[in-house]
Design an enzyme around this catalytic site. Sequence first.
Site, PDB file in Angstrom:
ATOM      1  N   ASP A  13      -5.583  11.934  -0.843  1.00  0.00           N
ATOM      2  CA  ASP A  13      -6.748  12.793  -0.572  1.00  0.00           C
ATOM      3  C   ASP A  13      -6.891  13.927  -1.579  1.00  0.00           C
ATOM      4  OD1 ASP A  13      -7.233  11.229   1.713  1.00  0.00           O
ATOM      5  OD2 ASP A  13      -5.842  12.440   2.890  1.00  0.00           O
ATOM      6  N   LYS A  16      -9.536  11.869  -5.556  1.00  0.00           N
ATOM      7  CA  LYS A  16      -9.570  10.775  -6.543  1.00  0.00           C
ATOM      8  C   LYS A  16     -10.987  10.214  -6.681  1.00  0.00           C
ATOM      9  CE  LYS A  16      -6.407   8.558  -4.146  1.00  0.00           C
ATOM     10  NZ  LYS A  16      -5.976   9.604  -3.217  1.00  0.00           N
ATOM     11  N   GLY A  40      -9.453   6.648   2.258  1.00  0.00           N
ATOM     12  CA  GLY A  40     -10.743   7.251   2.587  1.00  0.00           C
ATOM     13  C   GLY A  40     -11.185   8.005   1.354  1.00  0.00           C
ATOM     14  N   HIS A  41     -12.152   7.462   0.638  1.00  0.00           N
ATOM     15  CA  HIS A  41     -12.559   8.025  -0.653  1.00  0.00           C
ATOM     16  C   HIS A  41     -13.981   8.568  -0.543  1.00  0.00           C
ATOM     17  CE1 HIS A  41      -9.353   5.516  -3.016  1.00  0.00           C
ATOM     18  NE2 HIS A  41      -8.842   6.373  -2.169  1.00  0.00           N
ATOM     19  N   GLN A 222      -4.152   6.036  -2.040  1.00  0.00           N
ATOM     20  CA  GLN A 222      -2.923   6.753  -1.682  1.00  0.00           C
ATOM     21  C   GLN A 222      -2.437   7.555  -2.896  1.00  0.00           C
ATOM     22  OE1 GLN A 222      -2.955   3.094  -0.549  1.00  0.00           O
ATOM     23  NE2 GLN A 222      -4.284   4.167   0.848  1.00  0.00           N
TER      24      GLN A 222
END
Length: 407
Positions: A13, A16, A40-41, A222
């Site tokens: 988180d 990225k 979760g991007h 990650q």
Amino acid sequence: MPVTVVVGAQWGDEGKAKVIDLLAAEHTHVVRYQGGHNAGHTVVVGSERYALQLVPSGVLYPHVVPVIGNGVVVDLPTLFKEIDTLESRDISCVKLKVSSHAHLIFPWHQALDALYEAGRGDERIGTTLKGIGPAYADKARRTGLRAGEVLDPTAFAAAVRVQAIGHNAEITALGGESLDVDAVVQQFAELGARLAPYVADTVELLHAALDRDDALLLEGAQATFLDVDHGTYPYVTSSNPTAGGACVGTGIGPRYLTRIVGITKAYSTRVGSGPFPTELHDELGDKLVEIGHEFGTVTGRRRRCGWLDCVMLRKAVRLNSLTELALTKLDVLDTFDEVKVCTAYTADGQPVYAVLPGWLTDISAVTTVDGLPEKARALIRLVEQEAGVPVRIVGTGAERASFVSWS
Ligand code: GDP
Ligand code: IMO
Ligand code: MG
């Protein structure tokens, strides 16, 4: 030819996706190389916010070919929900390719993830419960089913049935509820048929692109310290987010990697259990959660917060051969009277801090180096000095345009 890797330098988180979205403008393909829908991007463009879990973060650009590489584990219901949501917002996913070698996640993986976690009691990892660990375990056990298998629907259905029955035995042995085998076979017959047109030999596709001198961007999910080999084991994910994983997870050899960008926040966060030397358990930690909106995009869990840890950052530089850093969320520190950065540990592992005066200025609209307060610049220089690699991008807000090209 240029291949850029974006890798999380902390525990995930880091922002990225925002950096990938930024860099995607000058790349032809954006390729996810490991992980699955545990990611979760978030990409923010104007007033639009996109939360991506499986579709690569370059998808917002019409010129980009989004690719899900062989190293990813794919949850088909999530993938199609994401595609449908994006297309309903006029973002086309028609160019998306999924590696025939990518492993599939099934409902039994999710059931087992929950049962294993429950069995660990106080030692639970705090996984996202998406079935990631059990899916990679089946890959390593050589029993997993891969995306390419959907191209033969009869054989695929038979294989799903065998897997469902086999995993039901383990689920019930652990006290779980057995899955309805016929229902799962039927569900995956439909999902498999929908997946078929996206399946490709992505190694071939990416090498053809390299032969054309296209510029590829490999998207890590990650982060370095969640890496199953190099992270804070066992409090890690089950794949290799580190840059070496980008080669394995795409089929692109190491000699092609020219730019390896480590993403770090100007502070630290972690979701789930495991060591976190600079964690704050006081109101400063609460303040970081509040201003940084530090709640997980996937699970909604409150992220643990603390100061930036340059000892870990130096290790991330080594583990990934980072060529540069992107320092994100600097704006979150705008109202802190002082900012701490861990530069060493004591013999018994306690963080030693450099203390910098806060800049106490709103930098969220700043887009130039000159626009940054000198005290903020001092922090960036300290990070460069401690990490031993240059900072190239500084994040000053969530929106696509909220950044400073530092050097
Ligand atoms: P990822 O998993 O590394 O892609 O990061 P996430 O999307 O899970 O979390 C990063 C969060 O911070 C998202 O909500 C982003 O919109 C937001 N973000 C990214 N960069 C910045 C920044 O420079 N400043 C601020 N305030 N927010 C940012
Ligand atoms: P992105 O790509 C932050 C964490 C989980 C848990 C551990 C193992 O958005 O940075 P898993 O479900 O993978 O078996 O969980 O890893 N974790 C993440 N933390 N960001 C992520 O992804 C994460 N993906 C997994 O919280 O501690
Ligand atoms: Mg995330």
